[in-house]
Design an enzyme around this catalytic site. Structure first.
Site, PDB file in Angstrom:
ATOM      1  N   HIS A  38       0.840  -1.185  -0.039  1.00 18.02           N
ATOM      2  CA  HIS A  38       0.011   0.086   0.074  1.00 18.02           C
ATOM      3  C   HIS A  38       0.845   1.274  -0.021  1.00 18.02           C
ATOM      4  CE1 HIS A  38      -4.333  -1.011   0.767  1.00 18.02           C
ATOM      5  NE2 HIS A  38      -3.854  -1.898   0.537  1.00 18.02           N
ATOM      6  N   GLU A 107      -6.318  -0.689  -6.410  1.00 16.21           N
ATOM      7  CA  GLU A 107      -7.503   0.304  -5.541  1.00 16.21           C
ATOM      8  C   GLU A 107      -6.762   1.840  -5.867  1.00 16.21           C
ATOM      9  OE1 GLU A 107      -5.503  -1.508  -3.188  1.00 16.21           O
ATOM     10  OE2 GLU A 107      -6.699  -3.243  -3.157  1.00 16.21           O
TER      11      GLU A 107
END
Length: 321
Positions: A38, A107
């Site tokens: 991330h 994402e």
């Protein structure tokens, strides 16, 4: 028997803590480990987002047995697939054959940082398929040139290829991604215990391949404290994948989850120290056909008590599942 893994969740701990925790998880007897990749945490309360590949390199040197895996890397926007292939080959060499490359369509939360915009879902799956093809081509050795719909590769070659190439996993959420995974992946990845995903993966060529799931848990001797922590740091998970893949940052997740209650979270995540409740939460994955389940202990500062408790109580119970 379902293998039980440990998650290095980069959104909730700094790099040194992540490595120290996976060393403890190896010592406790977890079967494998996975690592999120991330650029942002889901919620500000999680508070971290170190570079996963540096963490993985350190973990490869600090451990000797436990397998390592990205869960998952998006090889299309923030990273070019040719660079992902190089990183994965290097990790496989560093870990002496313990690395698996988990890939997904990504994402907006993480991929928007390069400023290229966030494509629609159909395009993201097309990009993922082309990226997997490029990575496979580079894994074969030799020089790769590619000019496709989304990527260009010019005279690329991996100079340090491991003897055993890292297996490639693909994350799935529906029929189209299951088709891609069945055709192109060595294993499938999913975060929900949906039997239809496994069946679709198998129909498209995935029969007999590993199936890796993931389950959030929140151990604490004080169940109320566990519920409060799970609500504070993990309520983002209840918006559903179509929403989670589109929101651009932690503030957006704060707004999207403002009506999720602690009770909602407690009904979905096992909280406290009741071993049977944790086993019951893993059971649907086994019944759906998953061969591996990676547990995510919520709370970066609460890993070591969870690992100690898991070694003594949870892992022995799960071995019997």
């Amino acid at each position: 028997m379902v293998q039980i893994g440990y998650t290095m969740m980069t959104e909730q701990a700094g790099p040194r803590a992540l490595v120290e925790d996976v060393v403890a998880a190896e010592r406790a007897g977890f079967d494998f480990s996975v690592t999120s990749d991330h650029y942002f945490p889901w919620l500000k309360s999680q508070g971290h987002a170190p570079y996963a590949w540096s963490v993985l390199g350190a973990a490869a040197q600090a451990t000797s047995r436990i397998p390592l895996m990205t869960y998952v890397t998006c090889p299309t926007v923030r990273y070019h697939p040719a660079v992902v292939a190089q990183k994965a080959a290097t990790m496989q060499s560093l870990s002496q054959g313990r690395f698996r490359l988990g890939l997904g369509s990504g994402e907006n939360l993480n991929e928007h940082v390069t400023g290229g915009g966030w494509p629609p879902a159909k395009v993201r799956v097309d990009m993922l398929e082309e990226a997997v093809d490029i990575i496979r081509a580079l894994f074969e050795g030799g020089t790769v040139n590619h000019q496709g719909a989304y990527f260009e590769v010019a005279d690329a070659q991996l100079w340090d290829l491991p003897d055993e190439l890292p297996p490639i996993g693909v994350a799935v959420s529906g029929e189209r991604s299951c088709s891609l995974a069945g055709r192109l992946a060595d294993l499938v990845i999913a975060t929900e215990p949906k039997k239809e995903l496994i069946e679709s993966f198998e129909r498209h060529g995935g029969k007999g391949k590993p199936r890796v799931g993931q389950l959030p848990v929140c151990y604490d001797p004080d169940r109320d404290a566990a519920v409060a922590r799970a609500h504070d740091q993990f309520r983002w998970a209840f918006s559903g994948w179509p929403v989670n893949s589109e929101l651009p940052g932690p503030s957006a997740f704060e707004g999207a989850t403002q009506y999720v209650t602690p009770q909602d979270v407690a009904e979905a995540i096992p909280c406290g120290d009741d071993v049977d409740a944790f086993v019951d939460a893993v059971r649907p994955y086994a019944e759906a056909g998953f061969t591996e389940v990676a547990l995510v202990q919520v709370g970066g500062g609460h890993q070591r008590p969870f690992i100690d408790w898991a070694e003594k109580n949870l892992l022995p119970a799960l071995r019997e599942l």
